[in-house]
Design a protein around this motif. Structure first.
Motif, PDB file in Angstrom:
ATOM      1  N   VAL A  37       0.902  -1.124  -0.146  1.00 22.23           N
ATOM      2  CA  VAL A  37      -0.008   0.225   0.006  1.00 22.23           C
ATOM      3  C   VAL A  37       0.990   1.141   0.096  1.00 22.23           C
ATOM      4  O   VAL A  37       1.946   1.432   0.581  1.00 22.23           O
ATOM      5  N   CYS A  38       0.673   2.259  -0.849  1.00 25.76           N
ATOM      6  CA  CYS A  38       1.082   3.312  -0.827  1.00 25.76           C
ATOM      7  C   CYS A  38       0.320   4.568  -0.716  1.00 25.76           C
ATOM      8  O   CYS A  38      -0.610   4.777  -1.502  1.00 25.76           O
ATOM      9  N   PHE A  39       0.783   5.322   0.110  1.00 24.32           N
ATOM     10  CA  PHE A  39       0.003   6.517   0.490  1.00 24.32           C
ATOM     11  C   PHE A  39       0.181   7.513  -0.337  1.00 24.32           C
ATOM     12  O   PHE A  39       1.256   8.069  -0.537  1.00 24.32           O
ATOM     13  N   SER A  40      -0.868   8.142  -1.162  1.00 29.59           N
ATOM     14  CA  SER A  40      -0.847   8.833  -2.426  1.00 29.59           C
ATOM     15  C   SER A  40      -1.325  10.209  -2.056  1.00 29.59           C
ATOM     16  O   SER A  40      -2.646  10.168  -1.697  1.00 29.59           O
ATOM     17  N   GLY A  50       4.831   3.052   1.658  1.00 30.10           N
ATOM     18  CA  GLY A  50       5.336   4.073   0.977  1.00 30.10           C
ATOM     19  C   GLY A  50       4.623   5.346   0.816  1.00 30.10           C
ATOM     20  O   GLY A  50       3.232   5.119   1.319  1.00 30.10           O
ATOM     21  N   VAL A  51       5.023   6.325   0.242  1.00 28.97           N
ATOM     22  CA  VAL A  51       4.251   7.475  -0.215  1.00 28.97           C
ATOM     23  C   VAL A  51       4.394   7.853  -1.524  1.00 28.97           C
ATOM     24  O   VAL A  51       5.533   7.689  -2.192  1.00 28.97           O
ATOM     25  N   ALA A  52       3.369   8.286  -2.251  1.00 25.94           N
ATOM     26  CA  ALA A  52       3.638   8.681  -3.558  1.00 25.94           C
ATOM     27  C   ALA A  52       3.130  10.048  -3.838  1.00 25.94           C
ATOM     28  O   ALA A  52       1.843  10.362  -3.212  1.00 25.94           O
ATOM     29  N   CYS A  80       7.843   7.818  -4.017  1.00 27.14           N
ATOM     30  CA  CYS A  80       7.569   7.304  -5.389  1.00 27.14           C
ATOM     31  C   CYS A  80       7.088   8.718  -5.991  1.00 27.14           C
ATOM     32  O   CYS A  80       5.904   9.275  -5.659  1.00 27.14           O
ATOM     33  N   TYR A  81       7.530   9.295  -7.290  1.00 23.19           N
ATOM     34  CA  TYR A  81       7.206  10.281  -8.003  1.00 23.19           C
ATOM     35  C   TYR A  81       6.259   9.536  -9.187  1.00 23.19           C
ATOM     36  O   TYR A  81       6.712   8.591  -9.803  1.00 23.19           O
TER      37      TYR A  81
END
Ligand code: SF4
Ligand SMILES: [Zn+2]
Length: 369
Positions: A102-105, A155-157, A185-186
């Motif tokens: 899961v990537c907090f966006s 992660g974060v995006a 993440c970009y």
């Protein structure tokens, strides 16, 4: 750098009223911008993205998020968040980095492109000075990291709008995210300067970049930038200088970038410059915004693009925005076995090791687990 290096004419900049300018001073979301130079006559040059706007006093840059107030440049979107979601990383789409995580966006307002087919035009073309009512204002780096951890994200995006114009915020939050053990993440159109990458690169794990076309005509007519010069070079820098995990996306639009020649050139460029193991996502176009008259990409065209990508040597070509039985799975390029199975946003690693190799024959899958 000479004044005329900007690719933006003064008439494409936005003039602000004196009361609008005054209202910005002292707001927590307004910070002195990074990477700008003072020029003559109170102008400033913004070097955050490749437009390199030369902005007179009292005006906003092309993206409408940077404002020249009395000869200093201010960023108006620090901690301004228009959308925040805990997403599977596959939704970015990123398939070979922490699959299934899961990537907090988060996204903000504004963009340096004007794609006439933009799906997120409500936030991308927003005026960041007067449209902030729709956003959370105080979504600082601490809150971003806390929300990521609270939602079990790894992660974060920065996504939804263009992170390439959000450097003040992405830089501070990337540093904090890395300290907290999160990946970063970009999700970018890639129109960033080398100076921008020089700042964010040491704190960035994933660079998910659009390679929209190999034709400058496409960029001029559909996106309103003069050429794709710089986008490809920045993608190479992200990979080679900053060791980012890079994945590319091409949204195939009928009549614009769907020729076999363009597809072959794009795939060939990726193989030659980013390597044959670089994941390439070919996504289906649906009519949007000012391109309602263009039909969705035929499935046969997507299949042609996948075939051509593989002929050019790419080992991981995926189809997106379209239902297929196997178009999102990862198969080992050596033995052909299924190694990562994807259905919707459910991901199962079935045949890869923790080192990102094929469990059967040890072939490199370019996967970070
Ligand atoms: S970030 Fe905005 S103001 Fe700066 S160069 Fe890009 S478009 Fe212009
Ligand atoms: Zn194998």
């Amino acid at each position: 750098m000479p004044d005329n290096d900007s690719v933006v004419a003064d008439q494409d900049l936005t003039e602000l009223r004196p009361d609008e300018l005054r209202s910005l001073i002292g707001l927590p979301n307004v910070r002195e911008a990074l990477l700008y130079q003072k020029l003559e006559s109170g102008r400033v040059r913004c070097n955050i993205c490749l437009r390199r706007c030369s902005i007179p006093s009292g005006m906003a840059g092309y993206c409408m998020t940077k404002v020249n107030i009395d000869g200093s440049l201010y960023d108006t979107i620090y901690g301004v968040v228009s959308a925040a979601h805990a997403d599977p990383i596959e939704k970015k789409p990123v398939f070979h980095y922490k699959p299934g995580s899961v990537c907090f966006s988060v996204g903000s307002l504004g963009c340096n492109f004007r794609c006439i087919f933009c799906q997120n035009w409500e936030i991308a073309f927003a005026d960041a000075v007067s449209s902030m009512g729709v956003c959370e204002y105080n979504f600082g780096p601490e809150q971003l990291v806390r929300r990521a951890l609270d939602t079990g994200s790894q992660g974060v995006a920065w996504t939804y709008n263009e992170p390439g114009i959000w450097l003040n915020y992405t830089l501070d939050s990337a540093k904090l995210a890395k300290q907290a053990g999160l990946y970063t993440c970009y999700v970018t159109n890639g129109y960033v300067t080398p100076e921008h990458l020089e700042m964010i690169g040491p704190h960035l794990d994933v660079y998910r970049v659009d390679i929209k076309s190999m034709s400058d005509d496409f960029y001029r007519k559909l996106i309103k930038v003069p050429s794709h010069t710089g986008i490809l070079e920045s993608a190479i820098l992200a990979k080679t200088r900053w060791n980012c995990h890079v994945e590319c996306v091409t949204n195939v639009i009928p009549g614009w970038n769907d020729s076999e020649e363009n597809i072959r050139q794009t795939a060939g460029w990726i193989v030659e410059n980013l390597g044959e193991l670089t994941p390439w996502h070919i996504s289906r176009f649906y009519p949007h915004a000012q391109m309602q008259d263009v039909p969705p990409t035929p499935v046969e065209t997507l299949e042609m693009a996948k075939r051509v990508g593989e002929e050019e040597g790419l080992k991981f070509v995926y189809l997106g925005n379209v239902r297929t039985k196997t178009g999102e799975n990862t198969y080992c390029p050596s033995c052909g076995r299924l190694v990562i199975e994807r259905s919707g946003y459910t991901t199962r690693v079935v045949g890869a090791t923790q080192e990102g190799k094929c469990a059967h024959d040890g072939a490199d899958l370019n996967v970070v687990m």
